[in-house]
Enzyme design. Structure first.
Site, short mmCIF file in Angstrom:
data_model
loop_
_atom_site.label_atom_id
_atom_site.label_comp_id
_atom_site.label_asym_id
_atom_site.label_seq_id
_atom_site.Cartn_x
_atom_site.Cartn_y
_atom_site.Cartn_z
N ASP A 8 -28.33 -1.04 0.73
CA ASP A 8 -28.57 -2.46 1.01
C ASP A 8 -28.47 -3.23 -0.31
O ASP A 8 -29.20 -2.92 -1.27
CB ASP A 8 -29.97 -2.62 1.62
CG ASP A 8 -30.16 -3.98 2.28
OD1 ASP A 8 -29.25 -4.82 2.18
OD2 ASP A 8 -31.23 -4.20 2.88
N ASP A 102 -23.54 -6.79 3.55
CA ASP A 102 -24.32 -6.26 2.43
C ASP A 102 -25.12 -5.01 2.78
O ASP A 102 -26.04 -4.64 2.07
CB ASP A 102 -25.27 -7.33 1.90
CG ASP A 102 -26.25 -7.84 2.96
OD1 ASP A 102 -26.11 -7.46 4.14
OD2 ASP A 102 -27.16 -8.62 2.61
N GLU A 103 -24.74 -4.32 3.87
CA GLU A 103 -25.55 -3.19 4.33
C GLU A 103 -24.66 -2.14 4.97
O GLU A 103 -23.73 -2.46 5.70
CB GLU A 103 -26.59 -3.70 5.33
CG GLU A 103 -27.53 -2.66 5.86
CD GLU A 103 -28.45 -3.22 6.93
OE1 GLU A 103 -29.18 -2.43 7.53
OE2 GLU A 103 -28.41 -4.45 7.19
#
Length: 352
Positions: A8, A102-103
């Site tokens: 993350d 973003d993960e």
């Protein structure tokens, strides 16, 4: 037993802004619309100390911190940095499931890595992109994601089978994947606030209360989660929503649609998919839910297109009532590359 990593990027949009402007490092920074009717998209960890969080109206954020630095969204720049991070992750395994811009989950089972991989990966991403990531490692997706969130930012955590279930007992029930707002409210009403409280409930009780999700909750807090990392599986839908203090301020509601259009567009592009159907969801102050969907001839993925179509549906469906939730979802998904090839092929045929 698998070896699953969850990665993350810490406060992603705000971190990119700090990377590009070192004068704001160490100061409270948010990304979002500058007007009072704008919404916070991302807050850095300094801003979070003031109680500022994503989806908060900007006027509230300004009231909490009068020296708040507000940066406008730079969608193309965030996509560029996201791709850089994923390029680093691809050097570890090709079995990567992109959850969002973003993960991601990585399945490194059978590749000979030991637990030090989380430190190596974190250092590698920072050295090559300048961005900080929090990394969790465990034997399933639920625990890996929980581990990455354990000590953010720049966190590293490994959860082993021998740690379960005791390591989970102090956690708040909202940390358990599958417990949404309504489920959380039901559980708190009967005095269930921590995982340790939840652990005392029987399988039958949870199944009766929450049906299939109750069974999943029962298993997850015992370390059982059979979901696989699926890099090439096409999702049925992709969307986002937010709950807020009930309002009928149309400008404020439209600002939510603007932020959601950006977020959904970014996720679609990162996952290289687009969709033919757009659904608007609204919940009024009496908790009555209204959904409206439209299916289009051409698949959508661009921010402006999603926003315009969301606005059209909103104008048709909204009747001036106070809303406490709004959201948009794109479904009927197809591979973005196939969609683009089809489009160019059709244009070529039209010219001929």
């Amino acid at each position: 037993m698998g070896i699953i990593i969850h990665v993350d990027i810490d406060a992603f949009y705000a971190s990119v802004e700090e990377l590009d402007d070192n004068r704001i490092i160490g100061k409270p920074v948010v990304v979002g619309g500058k007007s009072n009717h704008g919404v916070v998209t991302t807050a850095n960890y300094v801003a979070r100390k003031y109680g500022i969080h994503s989806a908060m109206p900007m006027y509230m954020a300004k009231n909490l911190c009068d020296h708040l630095i507000i940066k406008p969204m730079r969608r193309d720049r965030y996509l560029e940095k996201s791709r850089e991070v994923f390029e680093v992750l691809k050097t570890y395994t090709d079995k990567i499931e992109k959850v969002s811009i973003d993960e991601s989950y990585l399945d490194v089972t059978g590749l000979g890595y030991d637990e030090n991989i989380v430190y190596e990966l974190q250092k590698d991403v920072f050295n090559k992109t300048g961005l900080s990531v929090s990394v969790g490692l465990s034997y399933n997706k639920f625990l890996a994601k929980l581990a990455s969130d354990w000590n953010k930012p720049s966190g590293v955590m490994v959860i082993r089978e021998s740690d379960i279930p005791e390591i989970l007992f102090p956690l708040d029930i909202r940390k358990v994947h599958g417990i949404g707002r309504k489920s959380e409210e039901k559980l708190r009403n009967i005095g269930i606030n921590k995982v340790e409280d939840l652990y005392e409930l029987s399988h039958e009780f949870l199944a009766n209360m929450f049906k299939k999700s109750g069974e999943e909750i029962y298993n997850r807090i015992r370390g059982v989660d059979n979901r696989e990392v699926t890099p090439n599986t096409m999702r049925k839908s992709l969307g986002t929503e937010s709950t807020f203090e009930a309002t009928k301020n149309k400008e404020e509601l439209i600002n939510y649609l603007k932020e959601f259009s950006k977020e959904v567009s970014e996720d679609l592009i990162v996952k290289e998919i687009s969709g033919y159907t757009l659904t608007l969801k609204m919940k009024n102050e009496k908790f009555k839910v209204k959904t409206r969907s439209k299916t289009y001839d051409n698949a959508i993925y661009e921010e402006g297109d999603i926003l315009n179509k969301s606005m059209e549906i909103f104008d048709e469906a909204y009747e001036g009532e106070k809303l406490r939730l709004i959201g948009i979802t794109v479904s009927n998904l197809v591979d973005l590359n196939i969609r683009q090839l089809s489009f160019f092929s059709r244009r070529k045929n039209e010219k001929n």
